[in-house]
Design an enzyme around this catalytic site. Structure first.
Site, mmCIF file in Angstrom:
data_model
loop_
_atom_site.group_PDB
_atom_site.id
_atom_site.type_symbol
_atom_site.label_atom_id
_atom_site.label_comp_id
_atom_site.label_asym_id
_atom_site.label_seq_id
_atom_site.Cartn_x
_atom_site.Cartn_y
_atom_site.Cartn_z
ATOM 1 N N CYS A 1 38.048 52.130 38.920
ATOM 2 C CA CYS A 1 38.034 51.395 40.298
ATOM 3 C C CYS A 1 39.197 51.670 41.121
ATOM 4 O O CYS A 1 39.077 51.210 42.224
ATOM 5 C CB CYS A 1 37.822 49.851 39.925
ATOM 6 S SG CYS A 1 36.604 49.474 38.862
ATOM 7 N N HIS B 1 39.992 46.130 46.552
ATOM 8 C CA HIS B 1 38.665 46.280 45.692
ATOM 9 C C HIS B 1 37.962 45.154 45.467
ATOM 10 O O HIS B 1 38.368 43.958 45.240
ATOM 11 C CB HIS B 1 39.271 46.860 44.148
ATOM 12 C CG HIS B 1 38.318 47.218 43.208
ATOM 13 N ND1 HIS B 1 37.115 47.897 43.626
ATOM 14 C CD2 HIS B 1 38.344 46.745 41.788
ATOM 15 C CE1 HIS B 1 36.450 47.870 42.333
ATOM 16 N NE2 HIS B 1 36.950 47.146 41.429
ATOM 17 N N ASN C 1 30.057 45.373 42.678
ATOM 18 C CA ASN C 1 31.480 46.119 42.262
ATOM 19 C C ASN C 1 31.068 47.691 42.043
ATOM 20 O O ASN C 1 30.514 47.936 41.211
ATOM 21 C CB ASN C 1 32.261 45.857 41.005
ATOM 22 C CG ASN C 1 33.250 46.452 40.585
ATOM 23 O OD1 ASN C 1 33.622 47.761 41.202
ATOM 24 N ND2 ASN C 1 34.107 45.995 39.706
HETATM 25 O O1 UT7 Z 1 36.974 46.576 38.487
HETATM 26 C C1 UT7 Z 1 37.401 45.621 37.432
HETATM 27 C C2 UT7 Z 1 35.941 45.293 37.087
HETATM 28 N N1 UT7 Z 1 36.103 43.944 36.171
HETATM 29 C C3 UT7 Z 1 36.405 42.896 36.508
HETATM 30 O O2 UT7 Z 1 37.084 42.807 37.495
HETATM 31 C C4 UT7 Z 1 36.090 41.709 35.688
HETATM 32 C C5 UT7 Z 1 36.965 40.549 35.759
HETATM 33 N N2 UT7 Z 1 36.439 39.433 35.166
HETATM 34 C C6 UT7 Z 1 35.484 38.668 35.661
HETATM 35 O O3 UT7 Z 1 34.952 38.770 36.877
HETATM 36 C C7 UT7 Z 1 34.978 37.368 34.927
HETATM 37 O O4 UT7 Z 1 35.548 37.142 33.791
HETATM 38 C C8 UT7 Z 1 33.278 37.627 34.802
HETATM 39 C C9 UT7 Z 1 32.490 37.545 35.862
HETATM 40 C C10 UT7 Z 1 33.153 39.052 33.900
HETATM 41 C C11 UT7 Z 1 33.117 36.428 33.740
HETATM 42 O O5 UT7 Z 1 33.415 35.289 34.169
HETATM 43 P P1 UT7 Z 1 33.996 33.994 33.418
HETATM 44 O O6 UT7 Z 1 34.139 32.975 34.244
HETATM 45 O O7 UT7 Z 1 35.390 34.582 32.773
HETATM 46 O O8 UT7 Z 1 32.918 33.810 32.512
HETATM 47 P P2 UT7 Z 1 33.259 33.919 30.642
HETATM 48 O O9 UT7 Z 1 33.377 35.339 30.384
HETATM 49 O O10 UT7 Z 1 34.244 32.954 30.157
HETATM 50 O O11 UT7 Z 1 31.847 33.376 30.174
HETATM 51 C C12 UT7 Z 1 31.273 32.090 30.313
HETATM 52 C C13 UT7 Z 1 30.017 31.840 29.588
HETATM 53 C C14 UT7 Z 1 29.830 32.543 28.481
HETATM 54 O O12 UT7 Z 1 28.977 31.786 27.716
HETATM 55 P P3 UT7 Z 1 29.586 30.772 26.460
HETATM 56 O O13 UT7 Z 1 30.264 31.607 25.543
HETATM 57 O O14 UT7 Z 1 30.741 29.555 27.279
HETATM 58 O O15 UT7 Z 1 28.235 30.041 25.854
HETATM 59 C C15 UT7 Z 1 29.269 33.827 28.540
HETATM 60 O O16 UT7 Z 1 28.256 34.095 27.625
HETATM 61 O O17 UT7 Z 1 29.191 32.411 30.712
HETATM 62 C C16 UT7 Z 1 28.258 33.371 29.961
HETATM 63 N N3 UT7 Z 1 27.839 34.486 30.608
HETATM 64 C C17 UT7 Z 1 26.823 34.406 31.441
HETATM 65 N N4 UT7 Z 1 25.833 33.339 31.648
HETATM 66 C C18 UT7 Z 1 25.056 33.611 32.744
HETATM 67 C C19 UT7 Z 1 28.402 35.601 30.825
HETATM 68 N N5 UT7 Z 1 27.720 36.672 31.636
HETATM 69 C C20 UT7 Z 1 26.697 35.718 32.109
HETATM 70 C C21 UT7 Z 1 25.750 35.959 32.970
HETATM 71 N N6 UT7 Z 1 24.767 34.795 33.325
HETATM 72 N N7 UT7 Z 1 25.542 36.954 33.679
#
Ligand code: UT7
Length: 319
Positions: free
Chosen positions: A113, A246, A276
């Site tokens: 990225c 980004h 992204n």
């Molecule tokens: O270019 C660099 C590329 N990557 C990034 O920039 C990613 C950076 N990180 C992020 O943007 C965030 O961490 C995410 C958007 C990927 C995730 O958001 P979060 O607030 O950190 O969520 P989390 O990983 O803590 O997940 C919270 C809950 C989990 O469920 P449990 O374990 O609490 O029951 C996940 O399983 O949300 C669940 N979850 C979803 N639910 C619905 C994860 N993905 C999804 C989804 N829809 N698509």
């Protein structure tokens, strides 16, 4: 010798996939994705559409904007994580598609990225050396092909596209400074495994990500590199007309803007409609703001990005 941006261009695949459509395939919802990321839709390339096709379309638009033609280009740098093939490089394929004359230098840059920021910094130094006059600098991806479409943690985040700039030699900067960094020791938090072995790919070639670790890492290093950029140029956040970040997550973008003291209206965002797009996201956002007239000649623009590697960097420029 300095370099400056002479023209910008971009390309997006026709097909757009909205969150609601993904919610029919994996357990997710428009609300979850939009609240956590700021993304509502992304473009997905057709099966026959390659990175070099998006790169070519974006490059033609950038050449038109610069008032130049393929004959004028003597350097092509393509940032991509999704090259058309192992080799020739996507830059060489692009050279052929555009008809850039034999003899120009052409190569790919892989910094995921952060790739476009890396590519722009490299092209600037080539032009500053006096050896090249007009560079095509491109970020293009068909990132959708690296996604496991049954993994809701990653498939909702990414999209396809291409962005390009023509960088030309100039007496005044242009590119004022660039700052590139990497932390290979952090490589496991965001990766796509898979390496060619005897004609096959080892491992499942899909994005694996520790989302929270990437989030924390991104917020930390983007604050650092923005501070470093301001200090190197002896300016403050108030001197920045436009932040072109980004486009990974609106919360990461807002955190960086807050640290710089920039209000949301001076931050260019495209992720709501594009997701992204990895190396394409910065040039796509730059082109959007140039074309709609927000970014004007003379404005101070800060580009920043972070991505797999881990890699990160910034470019400060006068448009
Ligand atoms: O270019 C660099 C590329 N990557 C990034 O920039 C990613 C950076 N990180 C992020 O943007 C965030 O961490 C995410 C958007 C990927 C995730 O958001 P979060 O607030 O950190 O969520 P989390 O990983 O803590 O997940 C919270 C809950 C989990 O469920 P449990 O374990 O609490 O029951 C996940 O399983 O949300 C669940 N979850 C979803 N639910 C619905 C994860 N993905 C999804 C989804 N829809 N698509």
């Amino acid at each position: 010798m300095y370099s400056r941006i002479l023209g910008t261009g971009s390309a997006l695949p026709q097909r757009q996939v909205r969150n609601a459509e993904l919610a029919t395939q994996v357990e997710t919802s428009d609300e979850w994705v939009f609240e956590r990321t700021g993304i509502r839709a992304r473009h997905v390339a057709a099966p026959e559409e390659m990175t070099s096709d998006l790169a070519a379309q974006a490059s033609r638009a950038a050449l038109r904007a610069a008032g130049l033609c393929a004959d004028d280009i003597d350097l092509i740098v393509v940032a991509t994580t999704t090259p058309d093939m192992v080799f020739p490089s996507t830059a060489c394929i692009l050279q052929r598609k555009l008809g850039v004359p034999e003899g120009a230098a052409a190569f790919d840059v892989q910094a995921v990225c952060s790739g476009f920021v890396y590519a722009l910094a490299i092209a600037d130094k080539f032009i500053a050396s006096g050896q090249h006059r007009h560079a095509l600098v491109v970020g293009a991806e068909v990132f959708s092909r690296l996604l496991d479409w049954s993994d809701r943690r990653t498939c909702v985040l990414f999209g396809d596209g291409g962005g390009a700039v023509v960088l030309g030699a100039a007496a005044e900067p242009g590119i004022r400074s660039s700052h590139l960094h990497a932390a290979g020791g952090q490589g496991d938090i965001l990766r796509v495994q898979g390496a060619p072995t005897s004609g096959h790919l080892a491992d499942a070639v899909f994005v694996e990500m520790d989302g929270q670790a990437v989030f924390r890492f991104a917020v930390r290093v983007l604050e650092q590199v923005c501070k470093e950029t301001l200090q190197a140029n002896n300016i403050s956040g108030a001197d920045i007309d436009w932040l072109v970040p980004h486009q990974a997550n609106i919360r990461i973008i807002q955190a960086t803007a807050r640290k710089l003291g920039l209000p949301p209206e001076r931050v260019v965002t495209t992720l709501e409609d594009q997701g992204n797009t990895s190396a394409a996201s910065v040039p796509l956002a730059l082109d959007a703001a140039v074309r709609d007239g927000r970014i004007q000649r003379g404005h101070t623009v800060l580009l920043e990005a972070v991505g797999g590697g881990m890699t990160w960097g910034s470019v400060l420029l006068t448009y």
